[in-house]
Design a protein around this motif. Structure first.
Motif, PDB file in Angstrom:
ATOM      1  N   LYS A  64       0.637  -1.060   0.003  1.00 15.28           N
ATOM      2  CA  LYS A  64      -0.156   0.046   0.013  1.00 15.28           C
ATOM      3  C   LYS A  64       1.120   1.175   0.176  1.00 15.28           C
ATOM      4  O   LYS A  64       0.544   2.388  -0.493  1.00 15.28           O
ATOM      5  CB  LYS A  64      -1.063   0.083   1.252  1.00 15.28           C
ATOM      6  CG  LYS A  64      -2.110  -0.914   1.053  1.00 15.28           C
ATOM      7  CD  LYS A  64      -3.055  -0.592   2.228  1.00 15.28           C
ATOM      8  CE  LYS A  64      -4.046  -1.637   2.396  1.00 15.28           C
ATOM      9  NZ  LYS A  64      -4.959  -1.776   3.497  1.00 15.28           N
ATOM     10  N   LEU A  65       1.985   1.484   0.663  1.00 15.83           N
ATOM     11  CA  LEU A  65       2.533   2.582   0.914  1.00 15.83           C
ATOM     12  C   LEU A  65       4.074   2.574   0.440  1.00 15.83           C
ATOM     13  O   LEU A  65       4.707   3.365  -0.011  1.00 15.83           O
ATOM     14  CB  LEU A  65       2.386   3.007   2.490  1.00 15.83           C
ATOM     15  CG  LEU A  65       3.227   4.239   2.879  1.00 15.83           C
ATOM     16  CD1 LEU A  65       2.757   5.659   1.928  1.00 15.83           C
ATOM     17  CD2 LEU A  65       2.989   4.535   4.244  1.00 15.83           C
ATOM     18  N   LEU A  66       4.753   1.347   1.030  1.00 14.44           N
ATOM     19  CA  LEU A  66       6.131   1.432   1.425  1.00 14.44           C
ATOM     20  C   LEU A  66       7.067   1.478  -0.176  1.00 14.44           C
ATOM     21  O   LEU A  66       8.253   1.764  -0.274  1.00 14.44           O
ATOM     22  CB  LEU A  66       6.745   0.381   2.336  1.00 14.44           C
ATOM     23  CG  LEU A  66       6.005   0.793   3.647  1.00 14.44           C
ATOM     24  CD1 LEU A  66       6.742  -0.273   4.959  1.00 14.44           C
ATOM     25  CD2 LEU A  66       6.488   2.157   4.225  1.00 14.44           C
ATOM     26  N   ALA A  67       6.505   0.395  -0.787  1.00 14.11           N
ATOM     27  CA  ALA A  67       6.834   0.188  -2.178  1.00 14.11           C
ATOM     28  C   ALA A  67       5.857   0.732  -3.230  1.00 14.11           C
ATOM     29  O   ALA A  67       4.764   0.568  -3.064  1.00 14.11           O
ATOM     30  CB  ALA A  67       7.325  -1.093  -2.402  1.00 14.11           C
ATOM     31  N   ASN A  68       6.362   1.045  -4.306  1.00 13.82           N
ATOM     32  CA  ASN A  68       5.132   1.271  -5.538  1.00 13.82           C
ATOM     33  C   ASN A  68       5.633  -0.023  -6.373  1.00 13.82           C
ATOM     34  O   ASN A  68       6.787   0.048  -7.063  1.00 13.82           O
ATOM     35  CB  ASN A  68       5.732   2.623  -6.300  1.00 13.82           C
ATOM     36  CG  ASN A  68       4.641   2.718  -7.550  1.00 13.82           C
ATOM     37  OD1 ASN A  68       4.303   1.753  -8.126  1.00 13.82           O
ATOM     38  ND2 ASN A  68       4.417   3.981  -7.532  1.00 13.82           N
TER      39      ASN A  68
ATOM     40  N   LEU B 116       9.749   9.281   1.201  1.00  7.86           N
ATOM     41  CA  LEU B 116       9.510   8.069   0.715  1.00  7.86           C
ATOM     42  C   LEU B 116       9.553   8.108  -0.869  1.00  7.86           C
ATOM     43  O   LEU B 116      10.381   7.514  -1.447  1.00  7.86           O
ATOM     44  CB  LEU B 116       8.028   7.536   1.245  1.00  7.86           C
ATOM     45  CG  LEU B 116       7.897   5.969   1.181  1.00  7.86           C
ATOM     46  CD1 LEU B 116       9.006   5.315   1.952  1.00  7.86           C
ATOM     47  CD2 LEU B 116       6.687   5.486   1.572  1.00  7.86           C
ATOM     48  N   ARG B 117       8.561   8.684  -1.463  1.00  9.03           N
ATOM     49  CA  ARG B 117       8.330   8.772  -3.104  1.00  9.03           C
ATOM     50  C   ARG B 117       7.525   9.955  -3.163  1.00  9.03           C
ATOM     51  O   ARG B 117       6.665  10.454  -2.273  1.00  9.03           O
ATOM     52  CB  ARG B 117       7.725   7.821  -3.590  1.00  9.03           C
ATOM     53  CG  ARG B 117       8.410   6.182  -3.380  1.00  9.03           C
ATOM     54  CD  ARG B 117       7.598   5.164  -4.359  1.00  9.03           C
ATOM     55  NE  ARG B 117       6.402   5.410  -4.099  1.00  9.03           N
ATOM     56  CZ  ARG B 117       5.720   4.440  -3.037  1.00  9.03           C
ATOM     57  NH1 ARG B 117       6.632   3.901  -2.239  1.00  9.03           N
ATOM     58  NH2 ARG B 117       4.652   4.521  -2.583  1.00  9.03           N
TER      59      ARG B 117
ATOM     60  N   VAL C 266       5.032  -1.040  -9.140  1.00  7.94           N
ATOM     61  CA  VAL C 266       5.001  -0.771 -10.537  1.00  7.94           C
ATOM     62  C   VAL C 266       6.507  -0.883 -10.908  1.00  7.94           C
ATOM     63  O   VAL C 266       7.134  -1.476 -11.779  1.00  7.94           O
ATOM     64  CB  VAL C 266       4.402   0.372 -11.095  1.00  7.94           C
ATOM     65  CG1 VAL C 266       4.708   0.559 -12.671  1.00  7.94           C
ATOM     66  CG2 VAL C 266       2.795   0.440 -10.980  1.00  7.94           C
ATOM     67  N   ILE C 267       7.278  -0.266  -9.908  1.00  3.55           N
ATOM     68  CA  ILE C 267       8.767  -0.396 -10.443  1.00  3.55           C
ATOM     69  C   ILE C 267       9.769  -1.036  -9.443  1.00  3.55           C
ATOM     70  O   ILE C 267      10.859  -0.890  -9.436  1.00  3.55           O
ATOM     71  CB  ILE C 267       9.201   1.178 -10.832  1.00  3.55           C
ATOM     72  CG1 ILE C 267       8.975   2.103  -9.653  1.00  3.55           C
ATOM     73  CG2 ILE C 267       8.818   1.651 -11.977  1.00  3.55           C
ATOM     74  CD1 ILE C 267       9.465   3.462  -9.393  1.00  3.55           C
TER      75      ILE C 267
END
Lengths: 87, 234
Positions: free
Chosen positions: A64-68, B57-58, A70-71
């Motif tokens: 949900k938050l820590l990683a995107n 974070l991003r 898609v990449i």
């Protein structure tokens, strides 16, 4: 219970920061370095929870938050705190 | 027409957007704090540029969970016009209202300069006041404008005319040398499939009146007003 999370760019995704660092390392004389990938490292104190619950929480946090996703890929380790016995 | 401009901690183009719409086009505009939970009465919502939550974070990652985002999703699902500019575009990507992600610029630098974009689709509610193929001069100011998505999504964006703006040369060539940041297919702005959401990296609000030396940006806001009031029905 503590979790250590690594978030890294998926392989195949161009990492301009990693490339810049690799070039910098080459300038320093580390010319055999083939590749550098930059990622994020997070330590999360989970509080009281069991292993199964911790894993499902961590997965949700990453998705949900820590990683995107898609990449980015993520992986985590869970450290169960073993209070050291004081002499 | 009632415009809402979202304000996150770290937004810094919110007042510019409000100014462009109110002073430039005489429309009603309200700044909406990200802790608000209602977009009632709004006809269009602008998600402005800046550095929401310090880009922690991003870019856009934290802002996607602000309380105002659920009402924004509902507003968008009902067909309300949503314009995301720069960090606003990044937020719309993170929240999933538009497909893809923003990566660091190819050369890692923060780029702040005037560039040219070609209007690839002039039938959207955000570009109907433009001519198809028109070249606009707009400023960019970002470190993460390197748009990326998977090949399937890219093909679908291309096939459905969802790529609305492409970086181009002054003569309108969407050539590699006109690509400032490494973005896929020179993409500067995309819309969703339904057509009511647009995200773009350039800043139209920074070139929307004569005193700024360039009014090209006003075309986007005028398009939104025209689309809403039915001036352009095509």
């Amino acid at each position: 219970m503590k979790a250590k999370i690594h978030v890294t760019l998926k392989s195949g995704i161009l990492d301009p920061q990693g490339r810049a660092i690799q070039q910098s390392l080459a300038t320093l004389g580390f010319s055999t370095v083939k590749d550098v990938r930059v990622g994020k490292f997070l330590e999360i104190e989970l509080g009281d929870t069991d292993q199964t619950q911790a894993e499902s929480q961590l997965k949700a946090m990453c998705e949900k938050l820590l990683a995107n996703t898609v990449i980015e890929d993520y992986r985590y380790e869970i450290e169960t705190s073993n209070p050291s016995t004081t002499p | 027409m009632n415009f809402g401009v979202l304000v996150f901690p770290g937004s810094n183009c919110d007042h510019d957007c409000a100014h462009a719409v109110s002073e430039g086009l005489g429309q009603d505009v309200r700044l909406i704090w990200h802790h608000d939970t209602s977009l009632e009465g709004m006809d269009a919502v602008i998600v402005p540029g800046g550095f929401s939550y310090g880009d922690y974070l991003r870019t856009g990652a934290i802002a996607q969970f602000s309380p105002i985002m659920e009402p924004l999703k509902l507003f968008a699902a009902k067909g309300g016009l949503v314009l995301g500019i720069c960090n606003g575009f990044q937020i719309l990507l993170e929240v999933g209202l538009l497909p893809g992600v923003m990566m660091r610029n190819r050369d890692l630098s923060f780029i702040c300069e005037d560039i040219y974009v070609k209007v690839e689709n002039a039938t959207t509610p955000f570009t109907n006041a433009c001519q198809s193929g028109q070249i606009l001069k707009l400023p960019i100011a970002h470190a993460e404008g390197n748009y990326y998505t998977d090949p399937v999504t890219l093909s679908s964006l291309q096939a459905n005319a969802q790529i609305v703006f492409r970086y181009c040369t002054v003569n309108g060539q969407t050539a590699p040398e006109a690509n400032p940041n490494g973005t896929l297919d020179n993409i500067a702005g995309i819309r969703n499939a339904a057509g009511n959401i647009l995200g773009l990296m350039p800043h139209p609000e920074r070139c929307a009146e004569t005193v700024l030396g360039n009014q090209d940006g006003l075309l986007l806001f005028r398009s939104m007003v025209d689309a809403f009031t039915g001036v352009h029905t095509s």
